[in-house]
Design an enzyme around this catalytic site. Structure first.
Site: not given
Ligand code: IMP
Ligand code: MG
Length: 177
Positions: A98, A101, A157
């Site tokens: 999705d 981040d 979510d």
């Molecule tokens: P990261 O890149 O390891 O920080 O993880 C990304 C995951 O964090 C995504 O797959 C989402 O499940 C969650 N996530 C990051 N930003 C958001 C947001 O703005 N809304 C909802 N979930 C988020």
């Molecule tokens: Mg996720």
């Protein structure tokens, strides 16, 4: 509009256009190759279902679900809740998520696939939040870049709610403060 939504960031129509564009690009890039599309549960679901409608070449799909614990150090632990069922050795894999981040979770996932001797591995994500990046990673297939806000809808979510919204919106601050 849902009462938890401050503003719509990516409309249902824009998401459809994104999926048409990415699906066409993937179909072109992977023509003649054995493609496996792997969705990261649960957030991938609405995006992946729309995206694969626009992939016009033969493809297989599978799903993975992980939880990633980020400790105070660089050591991340990825815990499998569900692994894929397919043998992906020698296959061209696109992981669908999705949003990217920090980039930590996806980095771990891509490493797992590399140990499985895939022919190639790329990422398709609906949203990219580059301002949140901790690990340097640039996904190949990006729907749209968004600013550093907490977003919900279209698979994303907050406390498992709002995944069903047909658009991506910014969550009102009072909901998480
Ligand atoms: P990261 O890149 O390891 O920080 O993880 C990304 C995951 O964090 C995504 O797959 C989402 O499940 C969650 N996530 C990051 N930003 C958001 C947001 O703005 N809304 C909802 N979930 C988020
Ligand atoms: Mg996720």
């Amino acid at each position: 509009m849902n009462e938890a939504v401050k503003e719509v960031l990516v409309s249902e129509n824009e998401i459809k256009e994104i999926c048409q564009r990415l699906g066409a690009q993937i179909s072109q890039d992977y023509a003649g190759k054995e493609l496996v599309v792997v969705g990261m549960l649960k957030g991938c679901a609405p995006f992946m279902m729309e995206l694969i409608k626009h992939i016009t070449i033969p493809m297989r799909m599978d799903f993975m679900q992980i939880t990633s614990y980020h400790g105070g150090t660089e050591s991340n632990t990825v815990v499998f809740k569900k692994d894929i069922e397919m043998n992906v050795a020698g296959k061209h894999v696109i992981v669908v998520d999705d949003i990217i981040d920090t980039g930590k979770t996806i980095t771990e996932v891509l490493n797992i696939f590399k140990t499985r001797k895939v022919a190639s591995i790329e990422l398709a994500c609906l949203l990219d939040k580059p301002e949140g990046r901790v690990v340097d990673y640039t996904p190949k297939y990006v729907g749209t870049i968004i600013p550093k806000a907490f977003v919900i809808g279209y698979g994303l979510d907050f406390d498992e709610l709002y995944r069903n919204l047909p658009f991506v919106g910014v969550l009102k601050e009072e909901y998480y403060q």
